[in-house]
Design a protein around this motif. Structure first.
Motif, PDB file in Angstrom:
ATOM      1  N   GLN A  85       3.041  78.576  42.906  1.00 50.10           N
ATOM      2  CA  GLN A  85       2.183  77.936  41.897  1.00 50.10           C
ATOM      3  C   GLN A  85       2.055  78.677  40.575  1.00 50.10           C
ATOM      4  O   GLN A  85       1.837  78.050  39.533  1.00 50.10           O
ATOM      5  N   ARG A  86       2.187  79.983  40.562  1.00 51.49           N
ATOM      6  CA  ARG A  86       2.071  80.739  39.310  1.00 51.49           C
ATOM      7  C   ARG A  86       3.405  80.663  38.551  1.00 51.49           C
ATOM      8  O   ARG A  86       4.463  80.958  39.105  1.00 51.49           O
ATOM      9  N   ILE A  87       3.348  80.287  37.263  1.00 49.46           N
ATOM     10  CA  ILE A  87       4.558  80.117  36.458  1.00 49.46           C
ATOM     11  C   ILE A  87       4.671  81.256  35.449  1.00 49.46           C
ATOM     12  O   ILE A  87       3.700  81.630  34.794  1.00 49.46           O
ATOM     13  N   SER A  88       5.869  81.804  35.327  1.00 57.65           N
ATOM     14  CA  SER A  88       6.144  82.816  34.306  1.00 57.65           C
ATOM     15  C   SER A  88       6.979  82.189  33.201  1.00 57.65           C
ATOM     16  O   SER A  88       7.954  81.484  33.469  1.00 57.65           O
ATOM     17  N   THR A  89       6.596  82.448  31.952  1.00 58.22           N
ATOM     18  CA  THR A  89       7.401  81.998  30.814  1.00 58.22           C
ATOM     19  C   THR A  89       8.245  83.147  30.259  1.00 58.22           C
ATOM     20  O   THR A  89       8.892  82.983  29.223  1.00 58.22           O
ATOM     21  N   ASP A  90       8.253  84.268  30.952  1.00 55.25           N
ATOM     22  CA  ASP A  90       9.061  85.418  30.551  1.00 55.25           C
ATOM     23  C   ASP A  90      10.531  85.111  30.845  1.00 55.25           C
ATOM     24  O   ASP A  90      10.917  84.949  32.005  1.00 55.25           O
ATOM     25  N   PRO A  91      11.378  85.025  29.825  1.00 52.59           N
ATOM     26  CA  PRO A  91      12.782  84.679  30.055  1.00 52.59           C
ATOM     27  C   PRO A  91      13.551  85.743  30.836  1.00 52.59           C
ATOM     28  O   PRO A  91      14.638  85.473  31.360  1.00 52.59           O
ATOM     29  N   ASN A  92      12.990  86.949  30.924  1.00 54.21           N
ATOM     30  CA  ASN A  92      13.672  88.044  31.616  1.00 54.21           C
ATOM     31  C   ASN A  92      13.256  88.164  33.084  1.00 54.21           C
ATOM     32  O   ASN A  92      13.863  88.939  33.831  1.00 54.21           O
TER      33      ASN A  92
END
Length: 369
Positions: free
Chosen positions: A315-322
């Motif tokens: 459920q937790r989304i990361s927008t970090d492209p790395n």
């Protein structure tokens, strides 16, 4: 220690081995005994997948409740229903088969995958446990049966079948698998109360609960509990979002719905993009990143991402492209130093927006709320 005492202990151990299955069965009342007092709940549970984790075959294909699983049309190639003792599963995703001696059939075309409309896949047969014809003992009763006692190759064996390395009080995950042996409750309901403590994680997990097992770019099945522990909802129990007596598929109401789950706590979350106003929370926060039986590959602008037949509970989304969702060897979901797991934007956004790329997904995701 005296030889007499040693002999006594040997006899006690032998007696326990010989009568253990009968003694166990006596402590379980059987799910039918629950029906008279808990009729509504019993009828709901009967339409879930739990009772059908393993089902005896009596010369004909096993049946499932109307409006649920279509079941298995025929046994594996070279077999007939008289040579099959049990079907494992067959509700929702897949089925495997046990031969007349209780061994699980392995090899080419030994697993039946049910049709999956969400992925656009028809029912089909696939290999299980390798391509070469073989069989292996059944040791899975801890999560497939009620009152499972593992006994190993020496036995005793359920129904006298040497391939079943254990015994059970009742096939399938029935009432007492979760509420405990309840023969005393049936005879004295006020004096003896069955447990109502949530224990879904006992079966909806695999190995080390601090690790989320993965394979082929997807989370492996029955990892929901590990997902939950690595998610923002770790303090919540499964019952916060699920009715454990109902199926989450076949429109049975096992998921309680966003109005009584997500929106109860996240009242101040605003969806700022008009195009996303009617999109359900789980569409983005619980993408199909888990595989039970089948999967496909979705190609987007600049890459591709696998899509499974189950939703993840991370459920937790990361927008970090790395950030990489999986470890370098692909065996586990990656977590940070605090044990938190993150979904990446290829699974969240690009499995639907196939004409876009990762750069677009990063800028777009940050604008949704």
């Amino acid at each position: 220690m005296s030889q007499g005492l040693l002999g006594f202990r040997f006899l006690v151990g032998l007696w326990a081995l010989l009568v253990g299955a009968d003694a166990l069965a006596e402590s379980f009342a059987g799910s039918e005994s629950c029906k008279s007092c808990h009729e509504t709940v019993y009828e709901q549970y009967e339409r879930s997948g739990h009772p059908y984790k393993i089902q005896a075959v009596e010369g004909a294909r096993p049946l499932y409740p109307s409006g649920t699983s279509p079941g298995v049309p025929h046994p594996p190639l070279g077999e007939d229903w008289k040579s099959i003792s049990y079907v494992i599963g067959g509700f929702g995703w897949k089925a495997r088969f046990m031969d007349a001696q209780g061994y699980i059939l392995t090899g080419e075309s030994r697993q039946y995958n049910l049709p999956n409309m969400a992925l656009g896949l028809d029912a089909h047969w696939v290999a299980y446990g390798g391509d070469e014809p073989s069989r292996k003992p059944y040791t899975c009763g801890g999560c497939h049966t009620t009152g499972w006692e593992s006994t190993g190759a020496a036995g005793p064996h359920q129904a006298g079948l040497p391939g079943i390395h254990g015994t059970w009080a009742e096939p399938g995950v029935t009432c007492e698998a979760c509420h405990g042996a309840s023969a005393d409750h049936v005879t004295s309901p006020k004096e003896f109360k069955p447990t109502v403590e949530e224990n879904c994680g006992t079966c909806h997990s695999r190995g080390d609960p601090s690790q989320i097992d993965a394979k082929g770019g997807l989370i492996r099945h029955h990892e929901q509990y590990e997902d939950l522990l690595a998610s923002p909802h770790k303090p919540l129990g499964c019952g916060a979002c699920h009715d454990p007596h109902k199926s989450t598929i076949y429109q049975a109401g096992g998921y309680l719905g966003a109005d009584t789950t997500c929106k109860t706590c996240h009242q101040n979350i605003e969806i700022k993009l008009e195009a996303k106003k009617d999109v359900a929370c789980q569409t983005c926060h619980m993408p199909h990143a888990v595989k039970s039986a089948v999967s496909t590959v979705v190609t987007y602008d600049g890459g591709s991402v696998p899509k499974g037949d189950l939703r993840t509970h991370i459920q937790r989304i990361s927008t970090d492209p790395n950030w990489k969702m999986f470890t370098d060897d692909g065996a586990f979901v990656r977590v940070d130093d605090a044990g938190k797991a993150y979904l990446t934007l290829d699974y969240v956004c690009l499995s639907c927006h196939v004409d876009k790329d990762k750069e677009w997904a990063q800028s777009y995701a940050e604008k949704v709320h």
